[in-house]
Enzyme design. Sequence first.
Site, PDB file in Angstrom:
ATOM      1  N   GLU A 180     -11.299  13.166 -43.593  1.00 35.19           N
ATOM      2  CA  GLU A 180     -11.127  13.811 -42.281  1.00 35.19           C
ATOM      3  C   GLU A 180     -10.006  13.121 -41.488  1.00 35.19           C
ATOM      4  OE1 GLU A 180     -12.331  16.484 -41.863  1.00 35.19           O
ATOM      5  OE2 GLU A 180     -13.170  16.914 -39.906  1.00 35.19           O
TER       6      GLU A 180
ATOM      7  N   THR B 214      -6.681  21.300 -35.617  1.00 39.91           N
ATOM      8  CA  THR B 214      -7.463  20.308 -34.854  1.00 39.91           C
ATOM      9  C   THR B 214      -6.551  19.264 -34.212  1.00 39.91           C
ATOM     10  OG1 THR B 214      -9.343  20.634 -36.299  1.00 39.91           O
ATOM     11  CG2 THR B 214      -9.317  18.597 -35.067  1.00 39.91           C
TER      12      THR B 214
HETATM   13  N1  HSE Z   1     -15.076  17.222 -32.845  1.00 37.60           N
HETATM   14  C1  HSE Z   1     -13.851  17.692 -33.420  1.00 37.60           C
HETATM   15  C2  HSE Z   1     -13.000  18.290 -32.329  1.00 37.60           C
HETATM   16  C3  HSE Z   1     -14.178  18.711 -34.472  1.00 37.60           C
HETATM   17  O1  HSE Z   1     -13.537  19.028 -31.501  1.00 37.60           O
HETATM   18  O2  HSE Z   1     -11.791  18.013 -32.271  1.00 37.60           O
HETATM   19  C4  HSE Z   1     -12.984  19.334 -35.106  1.00 37.60           C
HETATM   20  O3  HSE Z   1     -13.392  20.507 -35.806  1.00 37.60           O
END
Ligand code: HSE
Length: 318
Positions: free
Chosen positions: A137, A190
Site C-alpha cells: 500500500e 488516492t
Molecule cells: N484512508 C485512505 C484515504 C483510504 O482515505 O486516503 C484510501 O482508499
Amino acid sequence: MKNETSQKKVRAFAPATVANVGCGFDVLGFAIHELGDFVTASLSEKPGIRIISISGDDGRLPLETEKNTAGLAAIALLKEAGKSDLGVELTIEKNMPLGSGLGSSAASSVASVVAVNHLIGSPFSKSELLPFSVDGELAASGTAHADNVAAALFGGFILVKTHLPPDVLSLQTPEKLHCTIIHPKIEIQTKNSRKILKKQVSLEKAVTQWGNVGSLIVGLYTDDYDLIGRSLHDEIIEPVRSMLIPGFKEMKSAALKAGALGCSISGSGPSLFALSTSEILAQKIGSSMGSVLDGIDLEYDLHVSKVNTEGAAVVGEL
Ligand code: HSE
C-alpha cells in the site's frame, strides 16, 4: 511462524473494501462481497518473484515486481520467511475498478500475500500477513495506511489503532447491515486526494469527529442502527474531497431520502457508500443515487452487498 506442507499452485481472493466509513479517516474500514481481486501464485524453478500476467486492468498496472503492490507485498513476505531465492510466479486478475475508492491496490496485495503464504506452507498467521500488505500500500499511495488492507485481509469492520507497525482490531458487524456502492466512472488517485486535505484540524471539529467514531463503534456492537446512522458524519475529509465528485451532495441527499442510515465517500473516492438495514432498501437507495448521475450524464456502476465478514481466503490449490 510455522511450517507445513507446501503447494505447487494457490489461488486466493481478497475483497474490495470501504475505508474511512465516514468519520474514521484512515482508521475504519469494512469489506464487501463479490468485487475484489484474485491472485494465483505458482512455484517456479527460476529464483525470484515474477508477475506473469495481469487481467482486468486494461494494461495499466506495472508487471515489474518492484513496482506492483502485489509484487512488493510478496517480496516482503518471502524475505521475512527467509525464502527470497524461491521462484514464484504471480497471476493477477482484477475484478474491480482501479482508482475507484474501493481499495483496489489493497485487494491485490492482500490476495498476493494470502496466496504466497499458502504456497510456502502457511508459515504466517493472517495477522502476521498484515505488515507485508501495508508495504504494498505504501508503494501504491505513498502512505502506509492500513485501513483497506486490514479490512480486505480480516473481513468485517476493522479499526486501525496504529499504522506502523500495524495494530488492528476486528469489530462486530450487525447482521442486518447492507451497503450500497455507487461508482461514478471517473478516476481519483488516492495520492492526489490525500494531497488536497488540510493538515490542520480545529479542536471543535476533532471533538465532533472522535465522538462520532466512538458512537459508530458502540452502534456496531449494540446493533443500534439509528446510532450508526447518527454517527456517519465526517466533518473533516468529506467537505474537501466531495468537491472532486460530480453530484455528490445530490447523491447523498437522494440516499438519505431513500432510507439510508448514512452515506459518505468510500475511501478516497469517487465511489460513495450508503448503509441501510435491508437488501430492498439498499437497492432502492442505489436507484435513487443512480438517478442523480443519469441526470448529469455520468456513467456509473451500482453494487449492493452485505458486509463480507470472511475477508481474504484461499479459493483453489494444486
Ligand atoms: N484512508 C485512505 C484515504 C483510504 O482515505 O486516503 C484510501 O482508499
